[in-house]
Design an enzyme around this catalytic site. Sequence first.
Site, PDB file in Angstrom:
ATOM      1  N   PRO A   1       0.786  -1.230   0.000  1.00 52.22           N
ATOM      2  CA  PRO A   1       0.000   0.000   0.000  1.00 52.22           C
ATOM      3  C   PRO A   1       0.822   1.287   0.000  1.00 52.22           C
ATOM      4  CG  PRO A   1      -0.117  -1.094   2.135  1.00 52.22           C
ATOM      5  CD  PRO A   1       0.534  -2.048   1.184  1.00 52.22           C
ATOM      6  N   ASN A   2       0.287   2.242  -0.726  1.00 51.01           N
ATOM      7  CA  ASN A   2       0.806   3.620  -0.816  1.00 51.01           C
ATOM      8  C   ASN A   2       2.057   3.763  -1.666  1.00 51.01           C
ATOM      9  OD1 ASN A   2      -1.265   4.742   0.946  1.00 51.01           O
ATOM     10  ND2 ASN A   2      -0.230   3.623   2.580  1.00 51.01           N
TER      11      ASN A   2
ATOM     12  N   ARG B   1       4.798  11.218  -2.381  1.00 53.72           N
ATOM     13  CA  ARG B   1       4.703  10.758  -0.995  1.00 53.72           C
ATOM     14  C   ARG B   1       6.049  10.933  -0.277  1.00 53.72           C
ATOM     15  NH1 ARG B   1       4.627   4.497   1.044  1.00 53.72           N
ATOM     16  NH2 ARG B   1       4.352   4.974   3.243  1.00 53.72           N
TER      17      ARG B   1
ATOM     18  N   TYR C   1      11.391   8.889   0.518  1.00 56.39           N
ATOM     19  CA  TYR C   1      11.298   7.884  -0.550  1.00 56.39           C
ATOM     20  C   TYR C   1      11.880   8.340  -1.884  1.00 56.39           C
ATOM     21  CZ  TYR C   1       8.224   5.608   2.801  1.00 56.39           C
ATOM     22  OH  TYR C   1       7.721   5.008   3.938  1.00 56.39           O
TER      23      TYR C   1
ATOM     24  N   ASN D   1       8.013  -5.727  -1.459  1.00 55.36           N
ATOM     25  CA  ASN D   1       7.991  -4.571  -0.550  1.00 55.36           C
ATOM     26  C   ASN D   1       6.587  -4.536   0.052  1.00 55.36           C
ATOM     27  OD1 ASN D   1       7.966  -2.228   0.878  1.00 55.36           O
ATOM     28  ND2 ASN D   1       8.987  -0.999  -0.699  1.00 55.36           N
TER      29      ASN D   1
ATOM     30  N   ALA E   1       3.478  -0.856   4.572  1.00 59.38           N
ATOM     31  CA  ALA E   1       3.043  -0.868   5.984  1.00 59.38           C
ATOM     32  C   ALA E   1       2.595  -2.258   6.443  1.00 59.38           C
ATOM     33  CB  ALA E   1       1.941   0.156   6.199  1.00 59.38           C
TER      34      ALA E   1
ATOM     35  N   HIS F   1       4.639  -4.408   9.009  1.00 58.95           N
ATOM     36  CA  HIS F   1       4.727  -4.232  10.447  1.00 58.95           C
ATOM     37  C   HIS F   1       3.622  -4.930  11.240  1.00 58.95           C
ATOM     38  CE1 HIS F   1       7.703  -1.488   9.056  1.00 58.95           C
ATOM     39  NE2 HIS F   1       6.806  -0.694   8.473  1.00 58.95           N
TER      40      HIS F   1
ATOM     41  N   ASP G   1       1.909 -15.177   6.459  1.00 56.74           N
ATOM     42  CA  ASP G   1       1.563 -16.573   6.182  1.00 56.74           C
ATOM     43  C   ASP G   1       1.650 -16.870   4.688  1.00 56.74           C
ATOM     44  OD1 ASP G   1       1.213 -17.104   8.857  1.00 56.74           O
ATOM     45  OD2 ASP G   1      -0.983 -17.046   8.804  1.00 56.74           O
TER      46      ASP G   1
ATOM     47  N   GLU H   1      12.600  -9.643   0.949  1.00 60.68           N
ATOM     48  CA  GLU H   1      11.865  -8.470   1.446  1.00 60.68           C
ATOM     49  C   GLU H   1      12.731  -7.241   1.174  1.00 60.68           C
ATOM     50  OE1 GLU H   1      10.982  -8.745   5.656  1.00 60.68           O
ATOM     51  OE2 GLU H   1      10.686  -6.572   5.796  1.00 60.68           O
TER      52      GLU H   1
ATOM     53  N   HIS I   1      12.918  -2.772   1.147  1.00 61.80           N
ATOM     54  CA  HIS I   1      12.369  -1.474   1.541  1.00 61.80           C
ATOM     55  C   HIS I   1      13.218  -0.379   0.921  1.00 61.80           C
ATOM     56  CE1 HIS I   1       9.697  -3.344   4.430  1.00 61.80           C
ATOM     57  NE2 HIS I   1      10.720  -4.129   4.755  1.00 61.80           N
ATOM     58  N   LEU I   2      12.553   0.677   0.470  1.00 57.58           N
ATOM     59  CA  LEU I   2      13.271   1.842  -0.063  1.00 57.58           C
ATOM     60  C   LEU I   2      14.041   2.538   1.063  1.00 57.58           C
ATOM     61  CD1 LEU I   2      10.236   3.025  -2.138  1.00 57.58           C
ATOM     62  CD2 LEU I   2      12.443   2.461  -3.154  1.00 57.58           C
ATOM     63  N   SER I   3      13.341   2.768   2.169  1.00 54.09           N
ATOM     64  CA  SER I   3      13.958   3.417   3.329  1.00 54.09           C
ATOM     65  C   SER I   3      14.528   2.341   4.254  1.00 54.09           C
ATOM     66  CB  SER I   3      12.905   4.248   4.076  1.00 54.09           C
ATOM     67  OG  SER I   3      11.937   3.389   4.683  1.00 54.09           O
TER      68      SER I   3
ATOM     69  N   ARG J   1      13.788   4.717  11.547  1.00 49.63           N
ATOM     70  CA  ARG J   1      12.579   5.542  11.561  1.00 49.63           C
ATOM     71  C   ARG J   1      11.767   5.275  12.850  1.00 49.63           C
ATOM     72  NH1 ARG J   1       9.721   4.840   6.002  1.00 49.63           N
ATOM     73  NH2 ARG J   1       8.560   6.642   6.795  1.00 49.63           N
TER      74      ARG J   1
HETATM   75  C1  DQA Z   1       8.548   0.951   3.233  1.00 51.86           C
HETATM   76  C2  DQA Z   1       8.737   1.190   4.740  1.00 51.86           C
HETATM   77  C3  DQA Z   1       7.432   0.993   5.480  1.00 51.86           C
HETATM   78  O1  DQA Z   1       7.621   1.256   6.863  1.00 51.86           O
HETATM   79  C4  DQA Z   1       6.369   1.942   4.969  1.00 51.86           C
HETATM   80  O2  DQA Z   1       5.132   1.685   5.592  1.00 51.86           O
HETATM   81  C5  DQA Z   1       6.242   1.916   3.487  1.00 51.86           C
HETATM   82  C6  DQA Z   1       7.440   1.817   2.656  1.00 51.86           C
HETATM   83  C7  DQA Z   1       9.827   1.277   2.421  1.00 51.86           C
HETATM   84  O3  DQA Z   1       9.909   0.855   1.271  1.00 51.86           O
HETATM   85  O4  DQA Z   1      10.718   1.970   2.928  1.00 51.86           O
HETATM   86  O5  DQA Z   1       5.160   2.092   2.934  1.00 51.86           O
HETATM   87  O6  DQA Z   1       8.242  -0.419   3.024  1.00 51.86           O
END
Ligand code: DQA
Length: 143
Positions: free
Chosen positions: A10-11, A18, A23, A74, A77, A80, A87, A101, A103-105, A110
């Site tokens: 998501p997002n 964003r 990001y 990725n 959210a 978490h 699963d 897995e 993540h950009l950040s 954080r």
């Molecule tokens: C994220 C890190 C997550 O904490 C966050 O909710 C995201 C992006 C990242 O790519 O850094 O949506 O997965």
Amino acid sequence: MSKVMILNGPNLGRLGSREPEIYGSADFDELTRQVLAKAKGLGLMAEMRQTDSEAELIKWLHEAVDSKSNVVLNPAAFTHYSYATRDAAALVTKAGLKLIEVHLSNPHSREEFRHTSVISGVATGVIAGFGAGSYLAALDLLG
Ligand code: DQA
């Protein structure tokens, strides 16, 4: 040719506008171009997808198992708190496929709620904090 599904939660479709200080300024289409170009260079058969829906993401993880595709995930959210995504991710690695897995950040630098990943325990490995480079490194490891 080895298959990889690059799945985004998501997002992430809002990249570019964003929180660019976290990001970066590239939008999702630009990230997709970079990722698919890298996959092509490695000779991987790749697909990049994004969804805001947990149900859809789970369906795609099932599809990865059925089509014997490795996964770069990725979970955004969902990382978490989504035990359902965990699963489904476990089904991928239990099937002998790789799931990386990404993540950009760097979530560990954080807010505290981002320090927990319910996905990492069933992933093959985790790459975080390198922007688009996290995805490119994951593909190198699969190529
Ligand atoms: C994220 C890190 C997550 O904490 C966050 O909710 C995201 C992006 C990242 O790519 O850094 O949506 O997965």
